[in-house]
Motif scaffolding. Structure first.
Motif, short mmCIF file in Angstrom:
data_model
loop_
_atom_site.label_atom_id
_atom_site.label_comp_id
_atom_site.label_asym_id
_atom_site.label_seq_id
_atom_site.Cartn_x
_atom_site.Cartn_y
_atom_site.Cartn_z
N HIS A 61 3.15 -8.81 0.48
CA HIS A 61 1.75 -8.42 0.68
C HIS A 61 1.18 -7.74 -0.55
O HIS A 61 1.91 -7.20 -1.38
CB HIS A 61 1.64 -7.48 1.88
CG HIS A 61 2.44 -6.23 1.73
ND1 HIS A 61 3.80 -6.19 1.95
CD2 HIS A 61 2.08 -4.98 1.36
CE1 HIS A 61 4.23 -4.96 1.73
NE2 HIS A 61 3.22 -4.21 1.36
N TYR A 62 -0.13 -7.80 -0.64
CA TYR A 62 -0.85 -7.03 -1.65
C TYR A 62 -1.56 -5.89 -0.93
O TYR A 62 -2.12 -6.09 0.15
CB TYR A 62 -1.91 -7.89 -2.35
CG TYR A 62 -1.36 -9.06 -3.12
CD1 TYR A 62 -0.11 -8.99 -3.75
CD2 TYR A 62 -2.09 -10.24 -3.23
CE1 TYR A 62 0.39 -10.07 -4.45
CE2 TYR A 62 -1.59 -11.33 -3.94
CZ TYR A 62 -0.35 -11.24 -4.55
OH TYR A 62 0.14 -12.30 -5.25
N LEU A 63 -1.53 -4.72 -1.53
CA LEU A 63 -2.23 -3.58 -0.94
C LEU A 63 -3.65 -3.52 -1.52
O LEU A 63 -3.85 -3.75 -2.71
CB LEU A 63 -1.51 -2.27 -1.27
CG LEU A 63 -0.10 -2.10 -0.71
CD1 LEU A 63 0.54 -0.83 -1.26
CD2 LEU A 63 -0.13 -2.05 0.82
N LEU A 64 -4.61 -3.22 -0.64
CA LEU A 64 -5.98 -3.06 -1.10
C LEU A 64 -6.51 -1.72 -0.57
O LEU A 64 -6.95 -1.63 0.57
CB LEU A 64 -6.83 -4.24 -0.60
CG LEU A 64 -8.21 -4.44 -1.25
CD1 LEU A 64 -8.65 -5.89 -1.18
CD2 LEU A 64 -9.26 -3.53 -0.67
N PRO A 65 -6.40 -0.66 -1.37
CA PRO A 65 -6.81 0.67 -0.90
C PRO A 65 -8.32 0.86 -0.98
O PRO A 65 -8.96 0.33 -1.89
CB PRO A 65 -6.12 1.63 -1.87
CG PRO A 65 -5.94 0.84 -3.12
CD PRO A 65 -5.84 -0.60 -2.73
N ASP A 66 -8.87 1.60 -0.02
CA ASP A 66 -10.29 1.95 -0.14
C ASP A 66 -10.42 3.21 -1.00
O ASP A 66 -9.42 3.77 -1.45
CB ASP A 66 -10.97 2.07 1.24
CG ASP A 66 -10.60 3.34 2.00
OD1 ASP A 66 -9.81 4.14 1.47
OD2 ASP A 66 -11.10 3.52 3.12
N THR A 67 -11.64 3.65 -1.21
CA THR A 67 -11.88 4.75 -2.16
C THR A 67 -11.16 6.03 -1.78
O THR A 67 -10.52 6.68 -2.62
CB THR A 67 -13.40 5.02 -2.25
OG1 THR A 67 -14.05 3.78 -2.44
CG2 THR A 67 -13.72 5.96 -3.38
#
Ligand SMILES: [Zn+2]
Length: 360
Positions: A61-67
């Protein structure tokens, strides 16, 4: 493709101004993934086998963090074990506005080739750019932009024939964002789970599970701070108490000392023999005040014509003032230099018998 937005704005002088804002949207922004065959990218940043050595996430998986996750978990994002992370342009811009030091750290991670962090310019991508809706706050608009991009990535990578079940996981601390993302069928990890997942990934969780509990951690910190503060109070009180005990049994002492500071109505004297600091006050409730001239520049204090400067040698008497049992204190009075009406006579040594008795 060019998107332009026209709106009118009232100026300070009361006039009306027409503003046209241009926004270029492009078709040549690539996803950056090694598994993708659609994008015409020359080199990819995000790896094919993107698996953190963690038993919480078995699939690549790729992680996509929010601000907020970037702002609160930058330490963990910096860990060498955390790789293959998508940083959206929206997130990058928000971080830049909210914290210059964290923005700098994030840029450093993005430049680190080993980390495989990819910046996706979603604000200029034809399929991920969104306009703010009527009544929508800038914050909500950005959260929506982050969800749209996560969705785009999921669909985009699932379209790829070579894909081996690669998922994009949105990391968010925001409950509203998480709920909306779940409605859209996106994978999310929220609240403390974000922290736990990342902490487990770097092996911090196995040491002490309670440490990962936000409330327990907070209670623990409060208790530590409280105990630390109380220990400091006890330490100061203990020094004062033992100093008083020491001088209580010694009656009035005559000692040599040096002036450390001069004040408007007092001098602070250090007695090297005891490592003791005390204050000689020149104003006294019971007596008329002597003539005092304080020179802030020097600094010096002139008492009835005699000038006191820093590091001058003086002689003082030291005694314990026990007139207030609740608040006993060490008193110092000037012996030398002799200033009429100000200095006191040195104390007479006490008979040995009495002293021996007190010392016991
Ligand atoms: Zn692609």
């Amino acid at each position: 493709m060019l998107k332009s937005k026209t709106f009118v704005k009232k100026t300070r002088s009361g006039g009306i101004m027409k503003i046209v804002r241009e926004h270029y949207l492009r078709d040549d922004i690539w996803c950056g993934s090694e598994v993708c065959t659609e994008c015409k990218q020359e080199e990819s940043v995000l790896q094919k086998d993107a698996c953190i050595e963690s038993n919480l996430c078995s699939f690549p998986h790729y992680l996509l963090p929010d601000t907020n996750v970037v702002l609160s978990q930058i330490d963990i994002l910096e860990d060498p074990l955390i790789k293959n992370v998508i940083i959206l342009q929206t997130v990058l811009q928000e971080v830049r506005h909210r914290s210059a030091p964290i923005y700098k750290r994030l840029k450093d991670i993005l430049h680190d080739k080993e980390k495989h962090f990819y910046t996706f310019t979603n604000e200029h991508h034809r399929e991920t750019y969104i306009e703010r809706e009527q009544g929508e706050s800038a914050n909500d608009r950005n959260d929506r932009a982050i969800r749209i991009s996560t969705k785009w990535y999921s669909d985009h990578l699932n379209n790829t024939p070579t894909d081996k079940g690669l998922k994009v996981v949105l990391l968010t601390n925001d409950r509203g964002n998480k709920e909306k993302a779940e409605e859209a069928g996106l994978l999310t990890y929220s609240d403390i789970i974000v922290h736990r997942l990342l902490a487990v990934a770097i092996g911090a969780d196995s040491t002490y599970p309670d440490l990962m509990d936000k409330h327990k951690q907070s209670a623990l910190c409060n208790n530590l701070n409280y105990r630390h503060k109380m220990a400091q109070y006890a330490q100061r009180a203990s020094v004062a108490f033992h100093t008083q005990l020491f001088f209580k049994s010694r009656g009035i002492l005559n000692e040599e000392g040096f002036i450390l500071f001069v004040r408007k109505n007092a001098i602070i004297v250090l007695i090297p023999k005891f490592g003791l600091e005390g204050t000689v006050f020149f104003e006294n409730k019971d007596k008329p005040s002597p003539k005092l001239i304080f020179n802030e520049e020097a600094p010096s204090l002139t008492v009835e014509g005699h000038s006191f400067n820093m590091f001058d040698k003086v002689k003082v008497t030291i005694s314990l003032d026990a007139s207030n049992v609740q608040h006993q204190k060490i008193r110092m009075s000037l012996v030398e230099p002799v200033i009429s009406g100000v200095s006191v006579a040195p104390s007479e040594p006490e008979p040995d018998t009495k002293r021996a008795k007190l010392d016991r």
